[in-house]
Design an enzyme around this catalytic site. Structure first.
Site, PDB file in Angstrom:
ATOM      1  N   ASP A  94      -4.991   2.734   3.079  1.00 57.01           N
ATOM      2  CA  ASP A  94      -4.463   3.094   1.770  1.00 57.01           C
ATOM      3  C   ASP A  94      -4.214   4.604   1.806  1.00 57.01           C
ATOM      4  OD1 ASP A  94      -4.011   2.992  -1.145  1.00 57.01           O
ATOM      5  OD2 ASP A  94      -5.953   4.012  -1.242  1.00 57.01           O
TER       6      ASP A  94
ATOM      7  N   ASP B 186      -3.563   7.222  -1.426  1.00 58.52           N
ATOM      8  CA  ASP B 186      -4.194   8.011  -2.478  1.00 58.52           C
ATOM      9  C   ASP B 186      -5.643   7.591  -2.675  1.00 58.52           C
ATOM     10  OD1 ASP B 186      -1.859   9.610  -3.970  1.00 58.52           O
ATOM     11  OD2 ASP B 186      -1.113   7.663  -3.338  1.00 58.52           O
TER      12      ASP B 186
ATOM     13  N   THR C 218       0.570   1.741   0.823  1.00 56.22           N
ATOM     14  CA  THR C 218       0.336   2.420  -0.447  1.00 56.22           C
ATOM     15  C   THR C 218       1.073   1.758  -1.598  1.00 56.22           C
ATOM     16  OG1 THR C 218       0.657   4.518  -1.634  1.00 56.22           O
ATOM     17  CG2 THR C 218       2.219   4.033   0.130  1.00 56.22           C
TER      18      THR C 218
ATOM     19  N   LYS D  41      -0.741  -4.654  -4.764  1.00 61.02           N
ATOM     20  CA  LYS D  41      -2.177  -4.906  -4.783  1.00 61.02           C
ATOM     21  C   LYS D  41      -2.623  -5.208  -6.221  1.00 61.02           C
ATOM     22  CE  LYS D  41      -2.598  -1.263  -1.283  1.00 61.02           C
ATOM     23  NZ  LYS D  41      -3.143   0.086  -0.981  1.00 61.02           N
TER      24      LYS D  41
END
Length: 241
Positions: free
Chosen positions: A36, A38, A128, A160
């Site tokens: 991932d 951030d 991301t 996600k």
């Protein structure tokens, strides 16, 4: 993770003893590591908070409503869909994208990020919830070395916690999902990884350890070692950074 509205800065939180569950992952070779961005590789919290609060102000949305709609690790389009009337979805998404791409002040690499990307080079991807332009802006601001494979919100239909983003990353690397390790900071991302049938490593940069259901939980990537093996990357854990 992105765009979310945690109204507090990133800070490394103490995980449960990082060596205790290490046997679940350490010593096991993974054909690919899917990171991932951030909250895992990059700290963008201050920018996220500024931009989403500005969007809320422009559309007359309360902070309480913003907090209720925001979910760490969810794509911006899903948050906007929950936050604004349908007639404002397109304009709202365009506006938050514009704000976030322009605001990269304070965006920096998190501890261990540079080393993790360097040591998994050729066997890693970034997956991301950012759009492509936003991912690029934050990668440049943080100075991270970007893998050849980057999956953004623009590349998938379902974000996600749906498994599609991580399954797309595995497919682009040509790796079976069962041989992938996902590195995440958010419950939504970890849920996506589990649904994809992948092993999980979580960092406690944005959530408490007891919120993160992963095979291994550490404070940040500086606690993780990466050994290049013939059949993949073998993660390890050090007791302190």
């Amino acid at each position: 993770m992105q765009p979310t509205v945690p109204l507090a800065p990133h800070r490394p939180r103490a995980a449960t003893d990082p060596t205790a569950p290490a046997a679940r992952l350490t010593g096991r070779a993974f054909a690919a590591v899917l990171f991932d961005m951030d909250g895992t590789l990059v700290d963008s919290t201050a920018s996220v908070v500024r931009c989403w609060l500005r969007l809320a102000d422009e559309y007359g949305v309360t902070v309480e409503a913003l907090q209720a709609a925001a979910g760490h690790g969810r794509p911006a389009r899903d948050i906007v869909a929950d936050l604004l009337p349908e007639t404002d979805h397109v304009a709202g998404l365009a506006r938050i994208t514009e704000l976030e791409v322009a605001d990269v002040e304070g965006v920096v690499a998190l501890p261990g990020a540079h080393d993790a990307l360097a040591r998994t080079a050729g066997r890693s991807a970034i997956v991301t919830s950012c759009t492509g332009p936003l991912a690029l802006a934050r990668q440049r601001a943080a100075g991270v070395v970007v893998p050849d494979v980057v999956v953004t919100a623009d590349d998938v239909r379902h974000g996600k916690p749906h498994p599609e983003p991580f399954l797309t990353g595995a497919a682009r690397l040509g790796v079976d999902p069962s041989r992938c390790l996902v590195v995440e900071d958010a419950p939504a991302g970890l849920a996506a990884a589990r649904a994809a049938g992948m092993a999980t490593l979580a960092v406690t940069t944005t959530h408490e350890a007891d919120e993160l259901h992963a095979d291994l939980v550490v404070p940040d990537l500086s606690y993780v070692t990466w050994l290049d093996a013939e059949d993949g990357v073998v993660p390890g854990v050090r007791p302190s950074a």
